[in-house]
Structures are given as C-alpha cells and as structure tokens.
Design a protein around this motif. Structure first.
Motif, PDB file in Angstrom:
ATOM      1  N   GLY A  21      62.123  41.082 -71.831  1.00 11.06           N
ATOM      2  CA  GLY A  21      63.413  41.767 -71.816  1.00 11.06           C
ATOM      3  C   GLY A  21      63.672  42.674 -72.999  1.00 11.06           C
ATOM      4  O   GLY A  21      64.246  43.757 -72.850  1.00 11.06           O
ATOM      5  N   SER A  22      63.263  42.245 -74.187  1.00 11.33           N
ATOM      6  CA  SER A  22      63.527  43.061 -75.376  1.00 11.33           C
ATOM      7  C   SER A  22      62.756  44.373 -75.325  1.00 11.33           C
ATOM      8  O   SER A  22      63.267  45.425 -75.727  1.00 11.33           O
ATOM      9  N   LEU A  23      61.521  44.320 -74.805  1.00 15.71           N
ATOM     10  CA  LEU A  23      60.733  45.540 -74.663  1.00 15.71           C
ATOM     11  C   LEU A  23      61.361  46.464 -73.621  1.00 15.71           C
ATOM     12  O   LEU A  23      61.403  47.686 -73.806  1.00 15.71           O
ATOM     13  N   PHE A  27      62.861  50.244 -74.202  1.00 16.69           N
ATOM     14  CA  PHE A  27      62.322  51.307 -73.354  1.00 16.69           C
ATOM     15  C   PHE A  27      63.456  52.067 -72.678  1.00 16.69           C
ATOM     16  O   PHE A  27      63.414  53.298 -72.551  1.00 16.69           O
ATOM     17  N   GLU A  28      64.514  51.355 -72.275  1.00 17.78           N
ATOM     18  CA  GLU A  28      65.670  52.014 -71.667  1.00 17.78           C
ATOM     19  C   GLU A  28      66.338  52.961 -72.654  1.00 17.78           C
ATOM     20  O   GLU A  28      66.788  54.055 -72.289  1.00 17.78           O
ATOM     21  N   ASN A  29      66.415  52.556 -73.915  1.00 18.04           N
ATOM     22  CA  ASN A  29      66.975  53.444 -74.934  1.00 18.04           C
ATOM     23  C   ASN A  29      66.113  54.684 -75.112  1.00 18.04           C
ATOM     24  O   ASN A  29      66.615  55.764 -75.444  1.00 18.04           O
ATOM     25  N   MET A  30      64.816  54.520 -74.898  1.00 14.49           N
ATOM     26  CA  MET A  30      63.906  55.651 -75.012  1.00 14.49           C
ATOM     27  C   MET A  30      64.057  56.616 -73.843  1.00 14.49           C
ATOM     28  O   MET A  30      64.173  57.828 -74.045  1.00 14.49           O
ATOM     29  N   HIS A  31      64.040  56.073 -72.619  1.00 16.40           N
ATOM     30  CA  HIS A  31      63.936  56.983 -71.467  1.00 16.40           C
ATOM     31  C   HIS A  31      65.270  57.549 -70.990  1.00 16.40           C
ATOM     32  O   HIS A  31      65.297  58.543 -70.269  1.00 16.40           O
ATOM     33  N   GLN A  32      66.388  56.949 -71.403  1.00 14.67           N
ATOM     34  CA  GLN A  32      67.713  57.496 -71.082  1.00 14.67           C
ATOM     35  C   GLN A  32      67.869  57.826 -69.595  1.00 14.67           C
ATOM     36  O   GLN A  32      68.437  58.854 -69.219  1.00 14.67           O
ATOM     37  N   GLY A  33      67.363  56.910 -68.752  1.00 11.42           N
ATOM     38  CA  GLY A  33      67.529  57.083 -67.308  1.00 11.42           C
ATOM     39  C   GLY A  33      66.407  57.835 -66.618  1.00 11.42           C
ATOM     40  O   GLY A  33      66.466  58.072 -65.414  1.00 11.42           O
ATOM     41  N   TYR A  34      65.361  58.197 -67.377  1.00 14.99           N
ATOM     42  CA  TYR A  34      64.225  58.929 -66.801  1.00 14.99           C
ATOM     43  C   TYR A  34      62.915  58.225 -67.179  1.00 14.99           C
ATOM     44  O   TYR A  34      62.112  58.759 -67.943  1.00 14.99           O
ATOM     45  N   PRO A  35      62.682  57.019 -66.634  1.00 14.90           N
ATOM     46  CA  PRO A  35      61.473  56.261 -67.018  1.00 14.90           C
ATOM     47  C   PRO A  35      60.176  56.960 -66.644  1.00 14.90           C
ATOM     48  O   PRO A  35      59.225  56.980 -67.420  1.00 14.90           O
ATOM     49  N   SER A  51      45.205  52.915 -69.210  1.00 17.46           N
ATOM     50  CA  SER A  51      45.133  51.744 -70.088  1.00 17.46           C
ATOM     51  C   SER A  51      45.429  52.131 -71.544  1.00 17.46           C
ATOM     52  O   SER A  51      46.123  51.402 -72.267  1.00 17.46           O
ATOM     53  N   LYS A  52      44.943  53.301 -71.977  1.00 14.09           N
ATOM     54  CA  LYS A  52      45.229  53.754 -73.338  1.00 14.09           C
ATOM     55  C   LYS A  52      46.703  54.122 -73.485  1.00 14.09           C
ATOM     56  O   LYS A  52      47.322  53.866 -74.527  1.00 14.09           O
ATOM     57  N   ALA A  53      47.261  54.718 -72.430  1.00 14.06           N
ATOM     58  CA  ALA A  53      48.681  55.075 -72.460  1.00 14.06           C
ATOM     59  C   ALA A  53      49.548  53.823 -72.516  1.00 14.06           C
ATOM     60  O   ALA A  53      50.564  53.783 -73.217  1.00 14.06           O
ATOM     61  N   GLN A  54      49.127  52.774 -71.782  1.00  8.71           N
ATOM     62  CA  GLN A  54      49.875  51.518 -71.803  1.00  8.71           C
ATOM     63  C   GLN A  54      49.859  50.900 -73.193  1.00  8.71           C
ATOM     64  O   GLN A  54      50.903  50.465 -73.700  1.00  8.71           O
ATOM     65  N   LYS A  55      48.707  50.877 -73.828  1.00  7.28           N
ATOM     66  CA  LYS A  55      48.623  50.327 -75.187  1.00  7.28           C
ATOM     67  C   LYS A  55      49.492  51.130 -76.156  1.00  7.28           C
ATOM     68  O   LYS A  55      50.208  50.566 -76.989  1.00  7.28           O
ATOM     69  N   MET A  56      49.435  52.457 -76.015  1.00 12.15           N
ATOM     70  CA  MET A  56      50.238  53.312 -76.884  1.00 12.15           C
ATOM     71  C   MET A  56      51.724  53.027 -76.712  1.00 12.15           C
ATOM     72  O   MET A  56      52.467  52.908 -77.697  1.00 12.15           O
ATOM     73  N   LEU A  57      52.163  52.891 -75.470  1.00  6.19           N
ATOM     74  CA  LEU A  57      53.575  52.637 -75.212  1.00  6.19           C
ATOM     75  C   LEU A  57      53.992  51.259 -75.729  1.00  6.19           C
ATOM     76  O   LEU A  57      55.046  51.119 -76.363  1.00  6.19           O
ATOM     77  N   LEU A  58      53.185  50.236 -75.456  1.00 10.25           N
ATOM     78  CA  LEU A  58      53.529  48.885 -75.921  1.00 10.25           C
ATOM     79  C   LEU A  58      53.569  48.820 -77.448  1.00 10.25           C
ATOM     80  O   LEU A  58      54.446  48.169 -78.027  1.00 10.25           O
ATOM     81  N   ASP A  59      52.634  49.503 -78.103  1.00  9.59           N
ATOM     82  CA  ASP A  59      52.657  49.569 -79.566  1.00  9.59           C
ATOM     83  C   ASP A  59      53.926  50.255 -80.052  1.00  9.59           C
ATOM     84  O   ASP A  59      54.538  49.843 -81.049  1.00  9.59           O
TER      85      ASP A  59
END
Length: 337
Positions: A21-23, A27-35, A51-59
């Motif tokens: 939930g915290s992640l 993420f919602e604060n980042m995407h502002q309604g445009y995930p 897979s690299k994009a996922q790691k980058m985003l999670l980091d």
C-alpha cells in the motif's frame, strides 16, 4: 529505442499489482491520475526493457518513501533570508509555456554559484521544484490545454560559464542523478543558449558520450536563441536572458523583477514558496517547523554519468592549462623575450 506499446504498459502494470500500500500511495502522488503515462516514462528510460523499468520504478518508490518525498512540499526552507540566498545562487525559474502548453523552465547554468548554503538545501530546493512542477504546474497545464501534459522544456543559459564551474561538478552530478533515476523523461527538449567557447569545446568531447535518446533532446542555439525559441513560444514566455542579443548577465539583467524568472520576487517563485508555507501550516505537526535542511539521500551516479563527469573535469582542466600557457606566452611577449 523501440516504440513503447500499450501491451508493454499493460504488462508493466500487471507486474505492479502486488506492491504494498505505501508504494501504491507514493506512486499515486507521482502519476497524478495518469499511471499508464508514467509507466511509459520508465519504460522509455530503460529502452523498453520491462524488467529493468520495473526495478527502476520500485527503486524510485523506495527512495520516495525513505526520504519522505511525498511531504517535501510541506517542508519550507527557513528563514526566508536563507531561501532567498538559495534562489540567488541556484538560478532556476519558470518563464511561461510553449505554444503546445509545455512549461518553460529556465536554468542559469553559468552564473549559479551554489555557495550560499549546504548541498542539502540545494537538493531540497531542486526536488521541491520538481514536485511542484509534477503536482501543480503540469496538472494545471493539462486542464488548461485540454490534453495530458507531463513534460517541460528547459532553456539552459551558459552566460558567465567559467573554469571555476568545476567546483560545482559534485552538486550538479547529484542533481542530475536524482532526476535521471526518479524523474525520468520529464524534459522534452533542452535548449542551450549564450554558450561561450569553454562550453563549445567541452560539448564536442561530452556529446559522443551521451545516450542517443539524450543527444536528440539537446539543441545548442546561436546566441541567445531568441529567433529559434519564438517558433515554439510567444515573446512573453521567453526567459529574460533570451529576449535580445547582448542582453548581458542573466542574473543582473535590467528588467522588472517579475521578468527575471530566477528572482524570488518572480510570480512563479512567490507562488511556490507560498504553496510550501501553506502545506506546512495544514500539516499536523507536534512541534513548529524548525530551521534545518531536509536531508535527502542521493545515490552514486551511474557508470556512464560518472564517466561524463570525469570527462568534463579533465576537459576543464585541459582548457585551464591551455589558458595558463597562453597567459605565460603573452607575458613573455610583453617582456620582450
């Protein structure tokens, strides 16, 4: 880089369904309604490798949580005199919008000194401007222009660039690394103006080291770039240092205070500072806000970025050595040897 498809974005989205939930909240604060559009940014930054994009985003999401980035717009730099000193030595501002509605961000690269506060205040200020752009400026532009706008253009003023800029490599690399890893693909085009010889010489060496995606975004314009920039924006949106040839120092241009987009008295900076103060007042606090910088972890630069920084350092050193040699030869001529 290949084209980012809807299927790639959907696959990326599915991989994020199980994050906690915290992640999801940050993420919602980042995407502002445009995930989807924000997932696309990370895919572009990793050349479509999911897979690299996922790691980058999670980091990135972990970085936001660990450093309380969601709350950074409620943490003013105080007192006001300190913030004014930061603004006077970190020349960044917003001058208007392009004809397509993209915010125009101006950066005084050559005359920024970064010598009035600790590196942490400059990092804090930079991230606050990033977050204000993403949470306030871009959503407002999206509403005004009737289409999703999630990037800006940057105009980099090289007026006054000297060899002493070498002293700023550490902080500039830290800021660049934070942007690369946590705010990827937020700039549509970089326009470089008022470039002196020292920049031109260094650019020839650095340009081949940049990724093709980055190279395509950078345009070095003649002089102050006014005529080229007027093709994409109105005169009122030109930064003060682009308004006429020979306009002089971007810090001390003879314009009204509101025309100087670097000044704390400029409307953009006044609105930003007032916004941060209001957010601080609204936030439930056990104790009043205290003076002190908001420390944010900034990671080590990627190997490619480190190589670029080293190249800039060595090129500046070479140019410095040439300058010393030239002065020595000149002195010899003067003395009649």
């Amino acid at each position: 880089m290949g084209i980012i498809t809807e299927d790639m974005i959907k696959q990326f989205q599915k991989m994020l369904d199980d994050i906690d939930g915290s992640l999801k909240m940050t993420f919602e604060n980042m995407h502002q309604g445009y995930p989807g559009e924000n997932l696309c940014r990370f895919l572009k930054a990793r050349d479509g490798n999911i897979s690299k994009a996922q790691k980058m985003l999670l980091d990135c999401l972990d970085w936001r949580i660990q450093n309380e980035i969601d709350d950074i717009l409620a943490k003013p730099i105080i007192p006001a005199d300190l913030y004014r000193a930061v603004r006077d030595s970190q020349l960044v501002g917003m001058s208007g919008y392009t004809k397509e509605g993209l915010p125009v961000v101006a950066v005084g690269v050559g005359l920024s000194t970064y010598d009035k506060a600790s590196i942490h205040y400059y990092i804090q200020s930079h991230i606050q401007m990033n977050e204000y752009r993403d949470r306030v400026i871009l959503p407002t532009a999206t509403k005004k222009y009737g289409r999703h706008i999630n990037t800006c253009v940057k105009i980099l003023d090289m007026t006054g660039l000297k060899l002493s800029a070498l002293n700023q490599i550490k902080i500039l690399t830290a800021i660049s690394t934070i942007d690369d890893l946590n705010y990827p693909e937020k700039t549509d085009t970089y326009y470089i103006v008022n470039a002196p010889y020292i920049f031109s010489a260094c650019w020839k060496v650095v340009r081949p080291l940049l990724q093709e995606r980055t190279r395509k975004k950078i345009q070095v314009l003649q002089g102050c770039g006014r005529d080229e920039l007027l093709k994409i924006m109105d005169y009122a949106s030109l930064p003060h240092f682009c308004r006429r040839e020979g306009s002089g120092s971007s810090r001390h241009s003879r314009t009204e205070k509101d025309d100087n987009c670097f000044s704390l008295d400029n409307t953009y900076h006044q609105q930003l500072y007032d916004f941060v103060k209001r957010q601080a007042e609204l936030k439930d606090r056990v104790a009043p806000v205290k003076q002190g910088s908001f420390h944010v972890d900034f990671p080590e630069p990627a190997p490619d970025d480190a190589k670029i920084a080293e190249t800039i350092q060595s090129e500046f050193q070479r140019l410095g050595d040439q300058s010393k040699l030239s002065k020595s030869l000149s002195n010899l001529d003067i003395n009649g040897h």
